[in-house]
Design a protein around this motif. Sequence first.
Motif, mmCIF file in Angstrom:
data_model
loop_
_atom_site.group_PDB
_atom_site.id
_atom_site.type_symbol
_atom_site.label_atom_id
_atom_site.label_comp_id
_atom_site.label_asym_id
_atom_site.label_seq_id
_atom_site.Cartn_x
_atom_site.Cartn_y
_atom_site.Cartn_z
ATOM 1 N N ARG A 1 1.058 3.854 -3.360
ATOM 2 C CA ARG A 1 0.023 4.835 -3.017
ATOM 3 C C ARG A 1 -0.269 5.820 -4.141
ATOM 4 O O ARG A 1 -1.423 6.243 -4.306
ATOM 5 N N ARG A 2 0.744 6.182 -4.940
ATOM 6 C CA ARG A 2 0.506 7.159 -6.010
ATOM 7 C C ARG A 2 -0.265 6.546 -7.178
ATOM 8 O O ARG A 2 -1.177 7.166 -7.721
ATOM 9 N N ILE A 3 0.113 5.335 -7.563
ATOM 10 C CA ILE A 3 -0.607 4.704 -8.666
ATOM 11 C C ILE A 3 -1.971 4.201 -8.211
ATOM 12 O O ILE A 3 -2.907 4.110 -9.007
ATOM 13 N N ASP A 4 -2.100 3.862 -6.919
ATOM 14 C CA ASP A 4 -3.396 3.416 -6.397
ATOM 15 C C ASP A 4 -4.456 4.486 -6.572
ATOM 16 O O ASP A 4 -5.627 4.185 -6.834
ATOM 17 N N PRO B 1 -6.758 3.441 1.862
ATOM 18 C CA PRO B 1 -6.592 4.467 2.904
ATOM 19 C C PRO B 1 -5.385 5.382 2.746
ATOM 20 O O PRO B 1 -5.470 6.570 3.070
ATOM 21 N N ILE B 2 -4.244 4.859 2.279
ATOM 22 C CA ILE B 2 -3.077 5.732 2.104
ATOM 23 C C ILE B 2 -3.242 6.583 0.855
ATOM 24 O O ILE B 2 -2.923 7.777 0.847
ATOM 25 N N ALA B 3 -3.746 5.970 -0.219
ATOM 26 C CA ALA B 3 -3.913 6.710 -1.479
ATOM 27 C C ALA B 3 -4.823 7.921 -1.301
ATOM 28 O O ALA B 3 -4.567 9.004 -1.844
ATOM 29 N N THR B 4 -5.885 7.786 -0.508
ATOM 30 C CA THR B 4 -6.830 8.882 -0.315
ATOM 31 C C THR B 4 -6.365 9.878 0.737
ATOM 32 O O THR B 4 -6.950 10.948 0.876
ATOM 33 N N HIS C 1 0.837 -1.209 0.000
ATOM 34 C CA HIS C 1 0.000 0.000 0.000
ATOM 35 C C HIS C 1 0.868 1.253 0.000
ATOM 36 O O HIS C 1 0.565 2.231 -0.703
ATOM 37 N N LEU C 2 1.927 1.242 0.798
ATOM 38 C CA LEU C 2 2.812 2.402 0.890
ATOM 39 C C LEU C 2 3.503 2.688 -0.433
ATOM 40 O O LEU C 2 3.502 3.823 -0.925
#
Length: 305
Positions: free
Chosen positions: A72-75, A85-88, A68-69
């Motif tokens: 996060r940008r491509i998510d 949760p990290i992406a948002t 997830h970490l």
Amino acid sequence: MSTQAAATASVSWRDYYELCKPNVVLLMLLTSVIGMFMAVPGMVPLRVLILGNLGIALCAASAAAVNHLVDRRIDLIMARTKNRPIATGRLPTRNAALFAGVLGVAGMAVLLIYINALTAWLTLASLLGYAVVYTLFLKRATPQNIVIGGIAGAAPPLLGWTAVTGEIHGHALLLVLIIFVWTPPHFWALAIHRRDDYAKVDIPMLPVTHGIGYTKLHTLLYTLLLFVVTLLPFATGMSGPLYLLGAVCLGAGFIYWAIVLIRGQNPKAPMATFKYSIVYLMALFIVMLLDHYLYPAVTVFEVRQ
């Protein structure tokens, strides 16, 4: 209140739970548990069953959090992952990194203290293989990413086996081989469905680099290879006739969906194939476990004798 403080204040336990990719971890635990039971003719010691799978689960959840970490940008761009949760921004990266670290250290501690060093180091290798080798490098480097990186996700039955026996056995490696060969057709079906998303973020998944038709063909070829590989537990005396029947029937279903996929007449075929592949793996391992106890004459214990 600052934006970061507001985001931190709104963090829910569900965000941390999602960070662990619970559905993926549960599937891994199923294969780990069955690896434990396949290693012995009777009952797995309760301490090993509980603590072994706890340690494996914690490490798997840690690897998921790292994924997830890193992504996060491509998510945030991809439809399937844009609400993570990290992406948002619901979950600060610092919190997520600390959470991943705590999970990984706790999992390793449980395995080292209560299980055995072999299982602990193999689990660490699997964690690093997924979180670092696959997520940081392979995923962005080659369309064979899921093939090469699949070995990390295939490790749980071996980890379950070594947690009980403290040794690596050929039958445990056969369980790993089944999941290793299962992974490409499982994931490529999803990648076909999400091809445009992967193209937008420049991830070289096979449908992006070689086209959908090429990917469908290789999905079928890997499914046929999987069918052959899943016959090996019976051929080697690891499993009996119930498993053979299950492997043939379940494999025929997977081949059916791979053919539907390659014919291209059903627009829902990619996701249907992906969903079937999950049911397939769960059912295959459950049938293997049932066979192990219904036909006790064919056991690892007796093979060793």
